[in-house]
Design an enzyme around this catalytic site. Structure first.
Site, PDB file in Angstrom:
ATOM      1  N   ASP A   9      42.698  39.185  31.106  1.00  0.00           N
ATOM      2  CA  ASP A   9      43.357  38.639  32.301  1.00  0.00           C
ATOM      3  C   ASP A   9      43.221  39.546  33.518  1.00  0.00           C
ATOM      4  O   ASP A   9      43.061  39.070  34.647  1.00  0.00           O
ATOM      5  CB  ASP A   9      44.856  38.426  32.048  1.00  0.00           C
ATOM      6  CG  ASP A   9      45.158  37.284  31.095  1.00  0.00           C
ATOM      7  OD1 ASP A   9      44.223  36.562  30.711  1.00  0.00           O
ATOM      8  OD2 ASP A   9      46.342  37.121  30.737  1.00  0.00           O
ATOM      9  N   HIS A  43      45.183  34.188  29.279  1.00  0.00           N
ATOM     10  CA  HIS A  43      46.417  33.443  29.560  1.00  0.00           C
ATOM     11  C   HIS A  43      46.153  32.556  30.767  1.00  0.00           C
ATOM     12  O   HIS A  43      46.022  33.046  31.884  1.00  0.00           O
ATOM     13  CB  HIS A  43      47.567  34.414  29.840  1.00  0.00           C
ATOM     14  CG  HIS A  43      48.889  33.740  30.069  1.00  0.00           C
ATOM     15  ND1 HIS A  43      50.061  34.452  30.245  1.00  0.00           N
ATOM     16  CD2 HIS A  43      49.239  32.425  30.161  1.00  0.00           C
ATOM     17  CE1 HIS A  43      51.065  33.609  30.414  1.00  0.00           C
ATOM     18  NE2 HIS A  43      50.588  32.371  30.384  1.00  0.00           N
ATOM     19  N   ARG A  45      47.705  30.579  33.169  1.00  0.00           N
ATOM     20  CA  ARG A  45      49.046  30.316  33.694  1.00  0.00           C
ATOM     21  C   ARG A  45      49.038  29.046  34.535  1.00  0.00           C
ATOM     22  O   ARG A  45      48.013  28.660  35.102  1.00  0.00           O
ATOM     23  CB  ARG A  45      49.534  31.499  34.529  1.00  0.00           C
ATOM     24  CG  ARG A  45      49.718  32.778  33.717  1.00  0.00           C
ATOM     25  CD  ARG A  45      50.276  33.891  34.590  1.00  0.00           C
ATOM     26  NE  ARG A  45      51.643  33.606  34.982  1.00  0.00           N
ATOM     27  CZ  ARG A  45      52.722  34.197  34.441  1.00  0.00           C
ATOM     28  NH1 ARG A  45      52.576  35.110  33.494  1.00  0.00           N
ATOM     29  NH2 ARG A  45      53.931  33.893  34.857  1.00  0.00           N
ATOM     30  N   GLU A  70      46.618  31.964  25.531  1.00  0.00           N
ATOM     31  CA  GLU A  70      48.054  32.044  25.792  1.00  0.00           C
ATOM     32  C   GLU A  70      48.401  30.963  26.805  1.00  0.00           C
ATOM     33  O   GLU A  70      47.697  30.797  27.808  1.00  0.00           O
ATOM     34  CB  GLU A  70      48.429  33.422  26.330  1.00  0.00           C
ATOM     35  CG  GLU A  70      48.211  34.536  25.313  1.00  0.00           C
ATOM     36  CD  GLU A  70      48.627  35.900  25.834  1.00  0.00           C
ATOM     37  OE1 GLU A  70      48.795  36.806  25.012  1.00  0.00           O
ATOM     38  OE2 GLU A  70      48.764  36.057  27.067  1.00  0.00           O
ATOM     39  N   HIS A 187      52.292  43.409  24.119  1.00  0.00           N
ATOM     40  CA  HIS A 187      52.993  43.540  25.397  1.00  0.00           C
ATOM     41  C   HIS A 187      53.396  44.995  25.635  1.00  0.00           C
ATOM     42  O   HIS A 187      54.233  45.543  24.938  1.00  0.00           O
ATOM     43  CB  HIS A 187      54.225  42.651  25.532  1.00  0.00           C
ATOM     44  CG  HIS A 187      54.618  42.451  26.972  1.00  0.00           C
ATOM     45  ND1 HIS A 187      53.964  41.569  27.808  1.00  0.00           N
ATOM     46  CD2 HIS A 187      55.556  43.047  27.731  1.00  0.00           C
ATOM     47  CE1 HIS A 187      54.501  41.611  29.013  1.00  0.00           C
ATOM     48  NE2 HIS A 187      55.462  42.512  29.001  1.00  0.00           N
ATOM     49  N   HIS A 210      46.222  45.148  29.527  1.00  0.00           N
ATOM     50  CA  HIS A 210      46.344  45.963  30.733  1.00  0.00           C
ATOM     51  C   HIS A 210      45.924  47.405  30.523  1.00  0.00           C
ATOM     52  O   HIS A 210      45.187  47.979  31.335  1.00  0.00           O
ATOM     53  CB  HIS A 210      47.780  45.896  31.264  1.00  0.00           C
ATOM     54  CG  HIS A 210      47.967  46.567  32.586  1.00  0.00           C
ATOM     55  ND1 HIS A 210      48.390  47.869  32.707  1.00  0.00           N
ATOM     56  CD2 HIS A 210      47.756  46.115  33.850  1.00  0.00           C
ATOM     57  CE1 HIS A 210      48.442  48.189  33.989  1.00  0.00           C
ATOM     58  NE2 HIS A 210      48.075  47.148  34.702  1.00  0.00           N
TER      59      HIS A 210
END
Length: 235
Positions: A9, A43, A45, A70, A187, A210
């Site tokens: 991401d 993900h 979104r 996700e 996470h 990340h």
């Protein structure tokens, strides 16, 4: 020995910051696989703040390991998942004002809608994971709803590094495995905090993005993935 699925991401975040077509998360997905990762995570979104629809579709076509999508359990996202057919869909809560996903899905509160989403996705041949807090009631609800996998939210532990937070993860992981679900975790995990999970044998796979992309800025994506993968294999 846990697996590693890498979230790309934040490669898309960098692209969207300038509104250009680079760096491409599709290229990142290829490099992640070449480095030996067990899967690629994106993900999509609702606000399309980083990953775009074309990213999901192209990555699904080229991925050789597995694609984990996700997504929020909305009709739009379920429709996209059924069209794209990722190897796994991970249902997550979503708030437009959040910078990143802040907490686990409340399966206890939304048990009926979550169960319906799981049933629909599984009927389409998609394995379903629920991103939940390490809470025993959430684990029980996830199992009752029919989830194949639970991904334990590790954010509280990674922020506090407290024994209490780790104990909650261990207890939730044990229960999830006991009732027959796969256990993933993710996470906030970085190159230091992942080492605290050594010995938590119930965790079968980590989902990390990340910290890997951040390290890649300095040492390259291939090296960053391999470094994290070596640490995951020790769990």
């Amino acid at each position: 020995m846990a697996g590693l699925a890498v979230n790309v991401d934040h490669v898309a975040t960098l692209r969207q910051a300038r509104g250009v077509d680079y760096p491409d998360p599709v290229a990142a997905a290829v490099l992640v696989e070449l480095a030996g990762a067990d899967g690629v995570v994106v993900h999509l979104r609702e606000d399309r703040r980083h990953i775009q629809d074309r990213d999901v579709r192209i990555i699904r076509q080229i991925v050789q390991s597995k694609l984990i999508l996700e997504m929020a359990a909305t009709p739009e996202m379920i429709g996209i998942a059924l069209e794209v057919r990722p190897h796994q869909a991970t249902l997550v809560p979503e708030k437009r004002e959040e910078v990143t996903t802040e907490g686990g899905l409340d399966v206890v509160m939304h048990k009926d809608s979550v169960a319906d989403a799981i049933k629909t996705l599984q009927a389409g041949g998609i394995k379903v994971s629920l991103f939940v807090d390490p809470d025993l009631n959430q684990i029980k609800a996830a199992h009752k709803a029919g989830a194949d996998v639970v991904e334990l939210h590790t954010g509280d532990f990674c922020e506090s590094r407290s024994p209490k937070a780790m104990a909650a993860i261990q207890e939730a992981a044990r229960l999830a495995r006991k009732v027959g679900m796969e256990v993933h975790a993710g996470h906030g995990i970085d190159f230091r905090s992942i080492q605290d999970f050594v010995g938590v044998k119930e965790i079968q796979e980590f989902s990390i993005g990340h910290s890997i992309v951040s390290r890649a800025v300095f040492i390259g994506l291939d090296a960053a993935v391999k470094e994290m993968m070596a640490l995951a294999r020790q769990v």
